[in-house]
Design a protein around this motif. Structure first.
Motif, PDB file in Angstrom:
ATOM      1  N   LEU A   3       0.829  -1.215   0.000  1.00 42.43           N
ATOM      2  CA  LEU A   3       0.000   0.000   0.000  1.00 42.43           C
ATOM      3  C   LEU A   3       0.860   1.261   0.000  1.00 42.43           C
ATOM      4  O   LEU A   3       0.475   2.277  -0.570  1.00 42.43           O
ATOM      5  N   ALA A   4       2.037   1.182   0.616  1.00 42.41           N
ATOM      6  CA  ALA A   4       2.918   2.363   0.658  1.00 42.41           C
ATOM      7  C   ALA A   4       3.652   2.563  -0.668  1.00 42.41           C
ATOM      8  O   ALA A   4       3.923   3.695  -1.061  1.00 42.41           O
ATOM      9  N   HIS A   5       3.948   1.451  -1.378  1.00 45.86           N
ATOM     10  CA  HIS A   5       4.816   1.547  -2.561  1.00 45.86           C
ATOM     11  C   HIS A   5       4.064   1.573  -3.881  1.00 45.86           C
ATOM     12  O   HIS A   5       4.608   2.022  -4.886  1.00 45.86           O
ATOM     13  N   LYS A   6       2.861   1.043  -3.923  1.00 46.88           N
ATOM     14  CA  LYS A   6       2.125   0.985  -5.190  1.00 46.88           C
ATOM     15  C   LYS A   6       1.074   2.092  -5.227  1.00 46.88           C
ATOM     16  O   LYS A   6       0.601   2.550  -4.190  1.00 46.88           O
ATOM     17  N   ARG A   7       0.679   2.443  -6.465  1.00 44.93           N
ATOM     18  CA  ARG A   7      -0.313   3.512  -6.628  1.00 44.93           C
ATOM     19  C   ARG A   7      -1.559   2.929  -7.292  1.00 44.93           C
ATOM     20  O   ARG A   7      -1.452   2.342  -8.371  1.00 44.93           O
ATOM     21  N   PHE A   8      -2.685   3.067  -6.646  1.00 49.33           N
ATOM     22  CA  PHE A   8      -3.938   2.531  -7.200  1.00 49.33           C
ATOM     23  C   PHE A   8      -4.576   3.562  -8.128  1.00 49.33           C
ATOM     24  O   PHE A   8      -4.682   4.737  -7.780  1.00 49.33           O
ATOM     25  N   ALA A   9      -4.999   3.095  -9.296  1.00 46.18           N
ATOM     26  CA  ALA A   9      -5.635   3.991 -10.260  1.00 46.18           C
ATOM     27  C   ALA A   9      -6.960   3.368 -10.709  1.00 46.18           C
ATOM     28  O   ALA A   9      -6.977   2.498 -11.584  1.00 46.18           O
ATOM     29  N   PRO A  10      -8.071   3.774 -10.074  1.00 45.01           N
ATOM     30  CA  PRO A  10      -9.379   3.277 -10.521  1.00 45.01           C
ATOM     31  C   PRO A  10      -9.774   3.980 -11.815  1.00 45.01           C
ATOM     32  O   PRO A  10      -9.554   5.183 -11.951  1.00 45.01           O
ATOM     33  N   VAL A  11     -10.321   3.232 -12.780  1.00 45.85           N
ATOM     34  CA  VAL A  11     -10.711   3.836 -14.062  1.00 45.85           C
ATOM     35  C   VAL A  11     -12.132   3.420 -14.432  1.00 45.85           C
ATOM     36  O   VAL A  11     -12.688   2.472 -13.865  1.00 45.85           O
ATOM     37  N   GLN A  12     -12.702   4.109 -15.400  1.00 46.35           N
ATOM     38  CA  GLN A  12     -14.049   3.838 -15.925  1.00 46.35           C
ATOM     39  C   GLN A  12     -15.107   3.752 -14.822  1.00 46.35           C
ATOM     40  O   GLN A  12     -15.931   2.847 -14.801  1.00 46.35           O
ATOM     41  N   GLY A  13     -15.019   4.690 -13.874  1.00 46.08           N
ATOM     42  CA  GLY A  13     -16.050   4.769 -12.832  1.00 46.08           C
ATOM     43  C   GLY A  13     -15.856   3.778 -11.698  1.00 46.08           C
ATOM     44  O   GLY A  13     -16.708   3.677 -10.806  1.00 46.08           O
ATOM     45  N   ILE A  39      -3.948  -0.619 -11.921  1.00 47.59           N
ATOM     46  CA  ILE A  39      -5.122  -0.031 -12.572  1.00 47.59           C
ATOM     47  C   ILE A  39      -6.297  -0.981 -12.370  1.00 47.59           C
ATOM     48  O   ILE A  39      -6.174  -2.188 -12.619  1.00 47.59           O
ATOM     49  N   VAL A  40      -7.410  -0.450 -11.897  1.00 44.52           N
ATOM     50  CA  VAL A  40      -8.557  -1.319 -11.608  1.00 44.52           C
ATOM     51  C   VAL A  40      -9.768  -0.866 -12.418  1.00 44.52           C
ATOM     52  O   VAL A  40     -10.237   0.272 -12.278  1.00 44.52           O
ATOM     53  N   TYR A  41     -10.255  -1.760 -13.267  1.00 45.10           N
ATOM     54  CA  TYR A  41     -11.488  -1.534 -14.038  1.00 45.10           C
ATOM     55  C   TYR A  41     -12.655  -2.155 -13.263  1.00 45.10           C
ATOM     56  O   TYR A  41     -12.471  -3.124 -12.524  1.00 45.10           O
ATOM     57  N   PRO A  42     -13.881  -1.658 -13.484  1.00 44.68           N
ATOM     58  CA  PRO A  42     -15.032  -2.278 -12.816  1.00 44.68           C
ATOM     59  C   PRO A  42     -15.274  -3.713 -13.305  1.00 44.68           C
ATOM     60  O   PRO A  42     -15.805  -4.539 -12.572  1.00 44.68           O
ATOM     61  N   GLY A  43     -14.945  -3.985 -14.555  1.00 41.32           N
ATOM     62  CA  GLY A  43     -15.184  -5.330 -15.116  1.00 41.32           C
ATOM     63  C   GLY A  43     -14.191  -5.586 -16.230  1.00 41.32           C
ATOM     64  O   GLY A  43     -13.112  -4.980 -16.275  1.00 41.32           O
ATOM     65  N   SER A  56      -9.632  -6.535 -13.353  1.00 41.19           N
ATOM     66  CA  SER A  56     -11.081  -6.324 -13.372  1.00 41.19           C
ATOM     67  C   SER A  56     -11.636  -6.640 -11.985  1.00 41.19           C
ATOM     68  O   SER A  56     -11.486  -7.763 -11.489  1.00 41.19           O
ATOM     69  N   TRP A  57     -12.262  -5.645 -11.362  1.00 37.85           N
ATOM     70  CA  TRP A  57     -12.799  -5.851 -10.012  1.00 37.85           C
ATOM     71  C   TRP A  57     -13.893  -6.925 -10.000  1.00 37.85           C
ATOM     72  O   TRP A  57     -13.972  -7.738  -9.079  1.00 37.85           O
ATOM     73  N   ALA A  58     -14.734  -6.956 -11.020  1.00 38.69           N
ATOM     74  CA  ALA A  58     -15.818  -7.958 -11.051  1.00 38.69           C
ATOM     75  C   ALA A  58     -15.240  -9.372 -11.000  1.00 38.69           C
ATOM     76  O   ALA A  58     -15.816 -10.271 -10.361  1.00 38.69           O
ATOM     77  N   ASP A  59     -14.098  -9.571 -11.636  1.00 42.85           N
ATOM     78  CA  ASP A  59     -13.495 -10.900 -11.645  1.00 42.85           C
ATOM     79  C   ASP A  59     -12.789 -11.214 -10.329  1.00 42.85           C
ATOM     80  O   ASP A  59     -12.738 -12.367  -9.906  1.00 42.85           O
ATOM     81  N   ILE A  60     -12.275 -10.171  -9.680  1.00 42.58           N
ATOM     82  CA  ILE A  60     -11.707 -10.372  -8.338  1.00 42.58           C
ATOM     83  C   ILE A  60     -12.821 -10.850  -7.401  1.00 42.58           C
ATOM     84  O   ILE A  60     -12.639 -11.800  -6.631  1.00 42.58           O
TER      85      ILE A  60
END
Ligand SMILES: [Zn+2]
Length: 254
Positions: A53-63, A97-101, A137-141
């Motif tokens: 969490l300290a070293h990586k950067r989360f980038a949510p995309v497409q809502g 990078i995290v997509y909704p699906g 893809s968050w839906a697949d997670i």
């Protein structure tokens, strides 16, 4: 409480984030593959997750809506493959990078027979770039969390690609820790891969995902996710591969 998200993207080399007890327990409860870990392994994983969490950067995309608990699930699952290897194995990249699906990527396809190059869209649930982002893809997670022993896990699959890429070649042969023989790895995986490809070519129904026949890199990634998710199946179908994965990753959390 200060949101973890607001503190994400800290400088490389930053101190690990301290994870609140309640949030950590909720993460373990949300991830069925993590709950069988011993208390010692859970402490190690918590430390690795704080470093992630300290070293990586989360980038949510497409809502995509990311909150602390979702980032923690991704971080903790991403650290499971390096529980015994160490955080340094996640070096060389920062962005998640995290997509909704599912997401589309434009690809060129080369026809080996005709030499013709065509462009088309591939629909993906995850992707790992060498020295570039991890894309999920968050839906697949969520699907993997709900059905943890089905043999599939997109995060573990993509992190295995990241480990494979560490030596600059995406070939199903990651750099080896001192306790695993590279020659034994190559021979064992090659034999198992050829047998799997032959079965897929003959349209046999395979227990291991037919997608593993796409190449030695996909074979490793598919076998690793299957092994974490359902180690007994890998041990039964490809015992040599199962033993090597257990030496490489450490014993499966079951
Ligand atoms: Zn893959």
């Amino acid at each position: 409480m200060l949101s973890l998200l607001r503190r994400l993207g800290a400088r490389f080399g930053a101190a690990p984030l301290a994870i609140d007890d309640t949030l950590w327990q909720a993460t373990i409860d949300a991830c069925p593959l993590l709950s069988p870990l011993s208390p010692t392994d859970q402490r190690t994983l918590r430390d690795l997750t704080g470093r992630f969490l300290a070293h990586k950067r989360f980038a949510p995309v497409q809502g995509m809506q990311l909150d602390d608990s979702r980032c923690l699930v991704i971080a903790a699952m991403a650290c499971l493959p390096v529980l015994h290897l160490g955080f340094d194995w996640l070096r060389g990249w920062r962005e998640v990078i995290v997509y909704p699906g599912e997401f589309r990527v434009r690809r060129e396809h080369h026809d080996d027979h005709t030499g013709v190059v065509t462009e088309g869209d591939d629909v993906l649930i995850g992707e790992a770039w060498e020295r570039g982002p991890l894309i999920l893809s968050w839906a697949d997670i969520v699907q993997d969390l709900e059905d943890p022993h089905a043999g599939f896990n997109v995060i573990l699959h993509e992190i295995t690609h990241k480990l494979d890429m560490l030596d600059g070649a995406t070939d199903g042969v990651p750099p080896m820790p001192p306790w695993v023989s590279r020659r034994e790895w190559i021979e064992t995986f090659q034999r198992a891969y050829e047998a799997h490809c032959a079965a897929v070519d003959q349209d046999e129904e395979t227990v291991i995902d037919p997608y593993a026949a796409e190449g030695p890199d996909e074979f490793l990634a598919c076998l690793a996710e299957a092994w974490f998710s359902a180690p007994d199946i890998v041990d039964r179908e490809m015992p040599g591969v199962g033993q090597l994965l257990a030496r490489f990753f450490g014993p499966p959390p079951s």
